[in-house]
Design a protein around this motif. Structure first.
Motif, PDB file in Angstrom:
ATOM      1  N   MET A  32       0.857  -1.196   0.000  1.00  0.00           N
ATOM      2  CA  MET A  32       0.000   0.000   0.000  1.00  0.00           C
ATOM      3  C   MET A  32       0.889   1.242   0.000  1.00  0.00           C
ATOM      4  SD  MET A  32      -2.989   1.074   2.682  1.00  0.00           S
ATOM      5  CE  MET A  32      -1.826   1.092   4.035  1.00  0.00           C
ATOM      6  N   ASN A  33       0.666   2.097  -0.997  1.00  0.00           N
ATOM      7  CA  ASN A  33       1.490   3.281  -1.116  1.00  0.00           C
ATOM      8  C   ASN A  33       0.995   4.375  -0.187  1.00  0.00           C
ATOM      9  OD1 ASN A  33      -0.794   4.274  -2.384  1.00  0.00           O
ATOM     10  ND2 ASN A  33      -0.006   3.834  -4.452  1.00  0.00           N
ATOM     11  N   GLN A  34       1.740   5.497  -0.180  1.00  0.00           N
ATOM     12  CA  GLN A  34       1.419   6.603   0.719  1.00  0.00           C
ATOM     13  C   GLN A  34       0.097   7.271   0.338  1.00  0.00           C
ATOM     14  OE1 GLN A  34       3.063   7.301   3.392  1.00  0.00           O
ATOM     15  NE2 GLN A  34       1.808   9.070   3.974  1.00  0.00           N
ATOM     16  N   GLN A  35      -0.209   7.321  -0.955  1.00  0.00           N
ATOM     17  CA  GLN A  35      -1.449   7.976  -1.393  1.00  0.00           C
ATOM     18  C   GLN A  35      -2.679   7.218  -0.907  1.00  0.00           C
ATOM     19  OE1 GLN A  35      -1.657   8.490  -5.609  1.00  0.00           O
ATOM     20  NE2 GLN A  35      -3.584   9.674  -5.540  1.00  0.00           N
ATOM     21  N   ASP A  36      -2.659   5.887  -1.009  1.00  0.00           N
ATOM     22  CA  ASP A  36      -3.794   5.099  -0.513  1.00  0.00           C
ATOM     23  C   ASP A  36      -3.939   5.241   0.985  1.00  0.00           C
ATOM     24  OD1 ASP A  36      -4.225   4.296  -3.095  1.00  0.00           O
ATOM     25  OD2 ASP A  36      -3.110   2.403  -2.881  1.00  0.00           O
ATOM     26  N   HIS A  37      -2.811   5.281   1.690  1.00  0.00           N
ATOM     27  CA  HIS A  37      -2.867   5.441   3.139  1.00  0.00           C
ATOM     28  C   HIS A  37      -3.484   6.785   3.525  1.00  0.00           C
ATOM     29  CE1 HIS A  37      -1.218   6.486   7.128  1.00  0.00           C
ATOM     30  NE2 HIS A  37      -1.437   5.184   7.389  1.00  0.00           N
ATOM     31  N   ASP A  38      -3.076   7.855   2.827  1.00  0.00           N
ATOM     32  CA  ASP A  38      -3.643   9.175   3.127  1.00  0.00           C
ATOM     33  C   ASP A  38      -5.136   9.225   2.806  1.00  0.00           C
ATOM     34  OD1 ASP A  38      -1.139   9.926   3.882  1.00  0.00           O
ATOM     35  OD2 ASP A  38      -0.640  10.922   1.972  1.00  0.00           O
ATOM     36  N   THR A  39      -5.545   8.542   1.729  1.00  0.00           N
ATOM     37  CA  THR A  39      -6.978   8.523   1.367  1.00  0.00           C
ATOM     38  C   THR A  39      -7.798   7.828   2.436  1.00  0.00           C
ATOM     39  OG1 THR A  39      -6.385   8.501  -0.982  1.00  0.00           O
ATOM     40  CG2 THR A  39      -8.625   7.821  -0.396  1.00  0.00           C
ATOM     41  N   ARG A  40      -7.310   6.700   2.940  1.00  0.00           N
ATOM     42  CA  ARG A  40      -8.033   5.974   3.985  1.00  0.00           C
ATOM     43  C   ARG A  40      -8.096   6.780   5.274  1.00  0.00           C
ATOM     44  NH1 ARG A  40      -6.512  -0.466   3.670  1.00  0.00           N
ATOM     45  NH2 ARG A  40      -7.272  -0.798   1.508  1.00  0.00           N
ATOM     46  N   GLN A  41      -6.994   7.433   5.607  1.00  0.00           N
ATOM     47  CA  GLN A  41      -6.995   8.239   6.829  1.00  0.00           C
ATOM     48  C   GLN A  41      -7.958   9.418   6.706  1.00  0.00           C
ATOM     49  OE1 GLN A  41      -5.529   7.606   9.697  1.00  0.00           O
ATOM     50  NE2 GLN A  41      -4.690   5.673   8.879  1.00  0.00           N
ATOM     51  N   GLY A  42      -7.994  10.041   5.525  1.00  0.00           N
ATOM     52  CA  GLY A  42      -8.944  11.135   5.321  1.00  0.00           C
ATOM     53  C   GLY A  42     -10.385  10.660   5.406  1.00  0.00           C
ATOM     54  N   GLY A  43     -10.666   9.463   4.866  1.00  0.00           N
ATOM     55  CA  GLY A  43     -12.023   8.923   4.960  1.00  0.00           C
ATOM     56  C   GLY A  43     -12.402   8.635   6.393  1.00  0.00           C
ATOM     57  N   LYS A  44     -11.465   8.122   7.189  1.00  0.00           N
ATOM     58  CA  LYS A  44     -11.771   7.859   8.601  1.00  0.00           C
ATOM     59  C   LYS A  44     -12.065   9.146   9.346  1.00  0.00           C
ATOM     60  CE  LYS A  44      -9.089   3.587   8.968  1.00  0.00           C
ATOM     61  NZ  LYS A  44      -7.952   2.918   9.634  1.00  0.00           N
ATOM     62  N   ARG A  45     -11.271  10.204   9.055  1.00  0.00           N
ATOM     63  CA  ARG A  45     -11.490  11.471   9.752  1.00  0.00           C
ATOM     64  C   ARG A  45     -12.850  12.074   9.387  1.00  0.00           C
ATOM     65  NH1 ARG A  45      -5.863  12.188   8.670  1.00  0.00           N
ATOM     66  NH2 ARG A  45      -6.362  13.345   6.761  1.00  0.00           N
ATOM     67  N   ARG A  46     -13.227  11.965   8.108  1.00  0.00           N
ATOM     68  CA  ARG A  46     -14.545  12.478   7.695  1.00  0.00           C
ATOM     69  C   ARG A  46     -15.664  11.676   8.331  1.00  0.00           C
ATOM     70  NH1 ARG A  46     -11.783  13.125   2.723  1.00  0.00           N
ATOM     71  NH2 ARG A  46     -12.540  11.086   2.023  1.00  0.00           N
ATOM     72  N   GLY A  47     -15.452  10.351   8.483  1.00  0.00           N
ATOM     73  CA  GLY A  47     -16.473   9.530   9.121  1.00  0.00           C
ATOM     74  C   GLY A  47     -16.661   9.881  10.585  1.00  0.00           C
ATOM     75  N   LEU A  48     -15.527  10.087  11.279  1.00  0.00           N
ATOM     76  CA  LEU A  48     -15.609  10.480  12.685  1.00  0.00           C
ATOM     77  C   LEU A  48     -16.241  11.856  12.835  1.00  0.00           C
ATOM     78  CD1 LEU A  48     -12.100   9.251  13.966  1.00  0.00           C
ATOM     79  CD2 LEU A  48     -14.348   8.188  14.373  1.00  0.00           C
ATOM     80  N   LEU A  49     -15.941  12.769  11.895  1.00  0.00           N
ATOM     81  CA  LEU A  49     -16.514  14.104  11.971  1.00  0.00           C
ATOM     82  C   LEU A  49     -18.021  14.079  11.742  1.00  0.00           C
ATOM     83  CD1 LEU A  49     -16.006  17.141  12.264  1.00  0.00           C
ATOM     84  CD2 LEU A  49     -15.621  17.251   9.788  1.00  0.00           C
ATOM     85  N   SER A  50     -18.472  13.226  10.792  1.00  0.00           N
ATOM     86  CA  SER A  50     -19.914  13.160  10.515  1.00  0.00           C
ATOM     87  C   SER A  50     -20.686  12.543  11.660  1.00  0.00           C
ATOM     88  CB  SER A  50     -20.151  12.359   9.225  1.00  0.00           C
ATOM     89  OG  SER A  50     -19.677  11.025   9.390  1.00  0.00           O
ATOM     90  N   ARG A  51     -20.023  11.678  12.449  1.00  0.00           N
ATOM     91  CA  ARG A  51     -20.696  11.055  13.595  1.00  0.00           C
ATOM     92  C   ARG A  51     -20.530  11.870  14.867  1.00  0.00           C
ATOM     93  NH1 ARG A  51     -18.500   6.340  11.087  1.00  0.00           N
ATOM     94  NH2 ARG A  51     -16.709   6.422  12.510  1.00  0.00           N
ATOM     95  N   SER A  52     -19.863  12.977  14.795  1.00  0.00           N
ATOM     96  CA  SER A  52     -19.637  13.797  15.977  1.00  0.00           C
ATOM     97  C   SER A  52     -20.934  14.507  16.376  1.00  0.00           C
ATOM     98  CB  SER A  52     -18.547  14.822  15.706  1.00  0.00           C
ATOM     99  OG  SER A  52     -18.435  15.725  16.783  1.00  0.00           O
ATOM    100  N   PRO A  53     -21.248  14.543  17.691  1.00  0.00           N
ATOM    101  CA  PRO A  53     -22.460  15.255  18.125  1.00  0.00           C
ATOM    102  C   PRO A  53     -22.408  16.741  17.786  1.00  0.00           C
ATOM    103  CG  PRO A  53     -21.662  13.796  19.852  1.00  0.00           C
ATOM    104  CD  PRO A  53     -20.602  13.836  18.807  1.00  0.00           C
ATOM    105  N   LEU A  54     -21.234  17.335  17.876  1.00  0.00           N
ATOM    106  CA  LEU A  54     -21.115  18.753  17.548  1.00  0.00           C
ATOM    107  C   LEU A  54     -21.414  19.007  16.080  1.00  0.00           C
ATOM    108  CD1 LEU A  54     -20.366  21.614  18.358  1.00  0.00           C
ATOM    109  CD2 LEU A  54     -17.960  21.040  17.898  1.00  0.00           C
TER     110      LEU A  54
END
Length: 258
Positions: A1-23
């Motif tokens: 897995m290259n660096q670009q795929d890793h950054d894409t997955r990390q960005g998707g996780k952060r967006r998922g956590l942000l969308s589930r945030s109560p705030l």
């Protein structure tokens, strides 16, 4: 897995956590609430401003510059044309209420009656305006349901009057004139002649019926009928007709015909 795929997955996780945030959910709810509050007001003011500006521009081209107050002011007065139109229509109405005004109307109607195309257009327009604006008129005063375009499919419509003349004389049933509007533009539609027994009367007002048509069914008025009437269906199943479902209900043929 290259660096670009890793950054894409990390960005998707952060967006998922942000969308589930109560705030974030609260901010999103506040934003949607603000849109629901401000959008109808903004659209209404915008349409009103367009209408007033259109009337002002039309009147400004007719009023002489020396009689136009905007000529002597460093700024234009919005709505001045609309006020002048209302004053003019009021003066015309007061003039036609007198003997001289009725005489003038009779003379120009006699002149229009001699013009082949104009007399038909004028007669139809006058009849429609008298029907809609007259205080005694019952046009567009009641919302009904009719089976259209086939059995088992119901459409909202408006009673415009009692069927008279040749159409009523050719039918055995007592008929009423029904206007079936289209969505989302209720100014166009179909004129139907429906038997009284095939009409289901609704408790909603004409304004609520128009809102229901314009919104495509999104803005539905509440059911204001008593609980006893809500528990008893009025519309029968497909193919059974209306009369069978409301055989115990009091007849309303006189109300629809008047």
């Amino acid at each position: 897995m290259n660096q670009q795929d890793h950054d894409t997955r990390q960005g998707g996780k952060r967006r998922g956590l942000l969308s589930r945030s109560p705030l974030w959910a609260r901010i999103r709810a506040y934003f949607l609430a603000g849109v629901l509050v401000t959008a109808p007001l903004a659209i209404t003011l915008y349409i009103a401003w367009i209408f007033v500006t259109f009337i002002d521009n039309q009147v400004e081209g007719v009023v002489p510059p020396e009689l136009n107050p905007n000529t002597y002011l460093p700024f234009s007065i919005p709505g001045l044309g609309l006020v002048l139109v209302l004053v003019f229509l009021t003066l015309v109405g007061s003039f036609t209420a007198g003997y001289l005004g009725r005489l003038v109307i009779r003379l120009y109607e006699m002149a229009l009656a001699r013009m082949p195309v104009v007399r038909s257009l004028y007669g139809a327009t006058k009849q429609i305006m008298e029907t809609v604006l007259a205080n005694q008129s019952q046009a567009f005063r009641e919302v009904v349901l009719i089976e259209y375009p086939r059995r088992g499919v119901w459409s909202i419509a408006f009673i415009t009057g009692r069927t008279e003349g040749e159409i009523q004389n050719l039918t055995e049933d007592s008929m009423v004139n029904v206007f079936l509007p289209t969505t989302p533009n209720p100014t166009s539609g179909y004129l139907l002649f429906v038997p009284v027994q095939d009409i289901v009367h609704l408790k909603m007002s004409v304004e609520e019926g128009v809102k229901l048509v314009i919104s495509g069914g999104i803005v539905a008025p509440p059911d204001r009928r008593p609980d006893a009437e809500r528990a008893k269906p009025v519309v029968a199943s497909q193919g059974a007709g209306v009369a069978a479902a409301r055989s115990d209900s009091p007849p309303r043929s006189e109300d629809a015909a008047e």
